[in-house]
Write an enzyme that holds these catalytic residues in place. Structure first.
Site, PDB file in Angstrom:
ATOM      1  N   LYS A 177      14.308  64.570 -77.182  1.00  0.00           N
ATOM      2  CA  LYS A 177      14.496  63.643 -78.312  1.00  0.00           C
ATOM      3  C   LYS A 177      14.488  62.201 -77.823  1.00  0.00           C
ATOM      4  CE  LYS A 177      15.411  62.112 -82.452  1.00  0.00           C
ATOM      5  NZ  LYS A 177      16.502  62.540 -83.331  1.00  0.00           N
ATOM      6  N   LYS A 245      20.485  53.101 -82.762  1.00  0.00           N
ATOM      7  CA  LYS A 245      21.506  54.004 -82.207  1.00  0.00           C
ATOM      8  C   LYS A 245      20.905  54.938 -81.162  1.00  0.00           C
ATOM      9  CE  LYS A 245      22.475  57.685 -84.624  1.00  0.00           C
ATOM     10  NZ  LYS A 245      22.112  58.841 -83.765  1.00  0.00           N
TER      11      LYS A 245
END
Length: 309
Positions: A177, A245
């Protein structure tokens, strides 16, 4: 709890923009879902759609063969796992914990160890595909952890996604990811920078896109970004804030592993500047606003009435 039995009951913790549609898709696929969230509004929405909800985390997970976490941040993961009423306090041997949110590598491996000490198993299985993929059940799921546990969870994943890839051991789903985010965020910034240069030179941005889109410089990010720039519709939904983030978590992984990630640091700084400029509620394409401010040229067209700004 039998750690070889087929999973029928699922505790789903975190049912917001991504988790809500995912919990509904599991319910629609025939799993017995107990959904929980610290906020009442998403629970009410799911209840109206026929998905059973729980009034506490403990109630949601008590009879679950698998517990899926879809949380907004690493801090939320820690709050959910730790404490006298956290998941670790009520976890049963044989249960599977599947963290499908994006958290830090250090936290994920730490909690995988603690979960194993309690006779349970943890997988990290972050996703790509956004809200549209969550709603359609077409997410790309990147899995880290035990192969046997993955195969036991495969029917759940197949109800949620189109592509399921086992990357390796605990934490490596998250690494995949991070790679995805690093590539996307660097490309968002590269497109904004290169088209700002073109705008500074007085070039027609649509013509530049036509010229380069089918070459080696073309990409899915370019193809999604340029129509937004040319229409002036920068979208909404805090996508840019989420990229910021996740970019921070990629940087933290670099520090944790001792990797050198200078491009990721630069793109993270550019996304930080976009957040500081008030663009966090738009799509990641809004990082172009940073280049507009620095170069004094317009990259984002004036939006038509009723579209994003």
């Amino acid at each position: 709890m039998d750690d070889r039995a087929a999973i029928q009951c699922v505790g789903f913790v975190g049912v917001g923009r991504m988790g809500g549609p995912m919990a509904f898709n599991l319910h629609r696929a025939g799993f017995v879902v107990q959904a929980f969230d610290v906020a009442s509004a998403p629970l009410q929405h799911l209840a109206q759609a026929g998905v059973p909800t729980a009034d506490s985390l403990q109630t949601a997970v008590t009879n679950a063969g698998a517990i899926i976490l879809m949380l907004p941040s690493d801090d939320a993961l820690r709050q959910t796992m730790e404490g006298s009423e956290g998941l670790l306090s009520c976890l049963q041997p044989g249960q599977l914990v599947i963290d499908m949110s994006t958290s830090t590598l250090a936290s994920s491996r730490h909690f995988a160890t603690l979960v194993a000490e309690r006779g349970a198993t943890m997988l990290d299985a972050p996703v790509s595909g956004g809200e549209a993929g969550a709603q359609a059940g077409t997410l790309s799921i990147m899995v880290g952890g035990d192969t046997t546990a993955l195969e036991r969870c495969r029917p759940l994943f197949e109800a949620l996604g189109r592509t399921i890839t086992h990357i390796g051991g605990n934490g490596l789903g998250l690494v995949a990811k991070y790679v995805n985010q690093m590539l996307m965020e660097a490309t968002f910034c590269a497109v904004a920078e290169s088209f700002a240069l073109a705008a500074k030179a007085g070039a027609d941005l649509a013509a530049i896109y036509q010229a380069v889109g089918n070459g080696l410089g073309g990409s899915r990010v370019l193809d999604s970004m340029i129509p937004q720039l040319l229409s002036g519709d920068l979208g909404h939904g805090r996508e840019l804030a989420l990229h910021y983030k996740d970019g921070g978590y990629a940087l933290a992984a670099g520090e944790f592993l001792g990797a050198w990630v200078p491009v990721t640091q630069l793109t993270h700084d550019l996304f930080a500047a976009a957040v500081a400029a008030g663009q966090e509620t738009h799509s990641a394409v809004a990082v172009a606003r940073v280049y507009e401010q620095r170069t004094g040229v317009q990259i984002v067209s004036q939006p038509a009435t009723g579209t994003g700004k």
